[in-house]
Design a protein around this motif. Structure first.
Motif, PDB file in Angstrom:
ATOM      1  N   GLN A 214       0.826  -1.206   0.000  1.00  0.00           N
ATOM      2  CA  GLN A 214       0.000   0.000   0.000  1.00  0.00           C
ATOM      3  C   GLN A 214       0.862   1.258   0.000  1.00  0.00           C
ATOM      4  N   ILE A 215       1.904   1.273   0.825  1.00  0.00           N
ATOM      5  CA  ILE A 215       2.790   2.436   0.910  1.00  0.00           C
ATOM      6  C   ILE A 215       3.562   2.619  -0.393  1.00  0.00           C
ATOM      7  N   ALA A 216       4.072   1.515  -0.938  1.00  0.00           N
ATOM      8  CA  ALA A 216       4.873   1.593  -2.160  1.00  0.00           C
ATOM      9  C   ALA A 216       4.048   2.076  -3.343  1.00  0.00           C
ATOM     10  N   VAL A 217       2.823   1.583  -3.469  1.00  0.00           N
ATOM     11  CA  VAL A 217       1.968   1.998  -4.584  1.00  0.00           C
ATOM     12  C   VAL A 217       1.619   3.477  -4.470  1.00  0.00           C
ATOM     13  N   ALA A 218       1.369   3.949  -3.251  1.00  0.00           N
ATOM     14  CA  ALA A 218       1.072   5.375  -3.056  1.00  0.00           C
ATOM     15  C   ALA A 218       2.252   6.241  -3.507  1.00  0.00           C
ATOM     16  N   LYS A 219       3.474   5.802  -3.223  1.00  0.00           N
ATOM     17  CA  LYS A 219       4.651   6.556  -3.662  1.00  0.00           C
ATOM     18  C   LYS A 219       4.802   6.514  -5.179  1.00  0.00           C
ATOM     19  N   LEU A 220       4.521   5.361  -5.761  1.00  0.00           N
ATOM     20  CA  LEU A 220       4.710   5.204  -7.202  1.00  0.00           C
ATOM     21  C   LEU A 220       3.745   6.069  -8.006  1.00  0.00           C
ATOM     22  N   ILE A 221       2.506   6.195  -7.551  1.00  0.00           N
ATOM     23  CA  ILE A 221       1.580   7.028  -8.320  1.00  0.00           C
ATOM     24  C   ILE A 221       1.988   8.497  -8.237  1.00  0.00           C
ATOM     25  N   GLU A 222       2.618   8.896  -7.130  1.00  0.00           N
ATOM     26  CA  GLU A 222       3.124  10.268  -7.051  1.00  0.00           C
ATOM     27  C   GLU A 222       4.294  10.458  -8.012  1.00  0.00           C
ATOM     28  N   MET A 223       5.173   9.461  -8.090  1.00  0.00           N
ATOM     29  CA  MET A 223       6.280   9.539  -9.044  1.00  0.00           C
ATOM     30  C   MET A 223       5.759   9.616 -10.473  1.00  0.00           C
ATOM     31  N   ARG A 224       4.763   8.808 -10.766  1.00  0.00           N
ATOM     32  CA  ARG A 224       4.199   8.810 -12.112  1.00  0.00           C
ATOM     33  C   ARG A 224       3.584  10.168 -12.438  1.00  0.00           C
ATOM     34  N   ALA A 225       2.849  10.746 -11.490  1.00  0.00           N
ATOM     35  CA  ALA A 225       2.260  12.065 -11.715  1.00  0.00           C
ATOM     36  C   ALA A 225       3.353  13.122 -11.867  1.00  0.00           C
ATOM     37  N   ASP A 226       4.443  12.983 -11.116  1.00  0.00           N
ATOM     38  CA  ASP A 226       5.574  13.903 -11.273  1.00  0.00           C
ATOM     39  C   ASP A 226       6.160  13.804 -12.678  1.00  0.00           C
TER      40      ASP A 226
END
Length: 300
Positions: A214-226
């Motif tokens: 859950q934590i990793a996916v939340a970080k990844l979607i922020e990276m993708r949006a960045d």
């Protein structure tokens, strides 16, 4: 099918714990967030299929050499009013466990979805009353609040929201950089990507691997949006915007959020080289194979 059931249990447990923990600690997702998100989805889906399928495979093992054959035999016997021959107490327990796992997963997912949609609807109604349109960006609403905050409400009636504090802290280019980030979330429906992992984490919070997911996916979607925002605006503007907006969090969450924010800023300022094309293709093929593996074991 006993060996198939055993193999599926092992696969499900391995995916839920060591694989999830290892993937959460890996560095390569920074270089391919989309591929990493696909792998996470494959891990979650394959793990769920494996654990549910293991119960079915063992429970119906006396009735056939494959799940379709055994299921057909069970349905045929029950339709004739006969108890399926060969099913013992352990087989019934396995079927019951499989049913409980499935119902638990679907129930938590359903409850989480309903609560999320209800909360968003109430928030959307409040925004329509309290926020005002921003003429420089159609579809964006301004909330009269001094703290710099920007976010989106996904869904069929999505909203982009910035506070008055954002407009004071950033120039127009900076605000557009923030909005580009939020639009990426809306366009790619990252809320739907995160939702199953939130539900899985709530289903078994004692399984550390699910929490890591859950934590990793939340970080990844922020990276993708960045990444998307960085292609649509000046990365320097995006960094400035994140520093102004991203730091506005409650004190209790400051340390963990700041660490994630600093990592994102470093990644935007000094982008890591993308993974070679063959590696990216291999990751996507591997994700597909991971989903097909338990299905093939059950159906063939």
């Amino acid at each position: 099918m006993e060996l198939t059931a055993l193999a599926l249990v092992v696969l499900g447990v391995v995916l839920a714990e060591p694989v999830s923990r290892g993937l959460a600690r890996a560095d390569w997702p920074d270089r391919d967030p989309v591929g990493a998100l696909l792998v996470w989805q494959a891990v979650g889906l394959s793990g769920g299929i494996s654990l549910f399928g293991a119960g079915l495979a063992y429970g119906l093992a006396p009735l056939g050499d494959s799940l379709p054959e055994a299921t057909g035999a069970a349905v045929s016997d029950l339709a004739r009013g006969r108890y399926p021959e060969g099913l013992g107490a352990l087989h019934l327990i396995a079927l019951l466990v499989a049913l409980v796992v499935l119902v638990r997963l679907l129930t938590v997912l359903g409850v989480t979805t309903v609560r999320t949609l209800r909360t968003r609807r109430r928030h959307r109604d409040l925004l329509d009353v309290l926020a005002t349109p921003w003429p420089n960006a159609p579809g964006t609403r301004v909330l009269d609040h001094p703290v710099p905050v920007a976010y989106c409400l996904p869904g069929r009636s999505s909203r982009l929201v910035v506070s008055a504090g954002v407009l004071e802290a950033l120039d127009t280019a900076g605000v557009r950089a923030v909005l580009a980030h939020e639009r990426a979330h809306l366009r790619e429906r990252h809320d739907l990507v995160v939702l199953p992992f939130v539900a899985w984490g709530a289903t078994a919070p004692f399984v550390r691997g699910m929490v890591c997911a859950q934590i990793a996916v939340a970080k990844l979607i922020e990276m993708r949006a960045d990444d998307v925002a960085g292609c649509r605006c000046d990365p320097a503007e995006l960094v400035t915007a994140l520093k102004a907006v991203g730091g506005s969090v409650p004190a209790a969450a400051l340390s963990s959020f700041t660490a994630a924010l600093e990592h994102r800023i470093d990644r935007i300022s000094s982008p890591p080289p993308p993974l070679p094309l063959p590696v990216r293709l291999s990751i996507r093929i591997g994700a597909a194979v991971l989903i097909l593996a338990p299905l093939t074991a059950l159906l063939v």
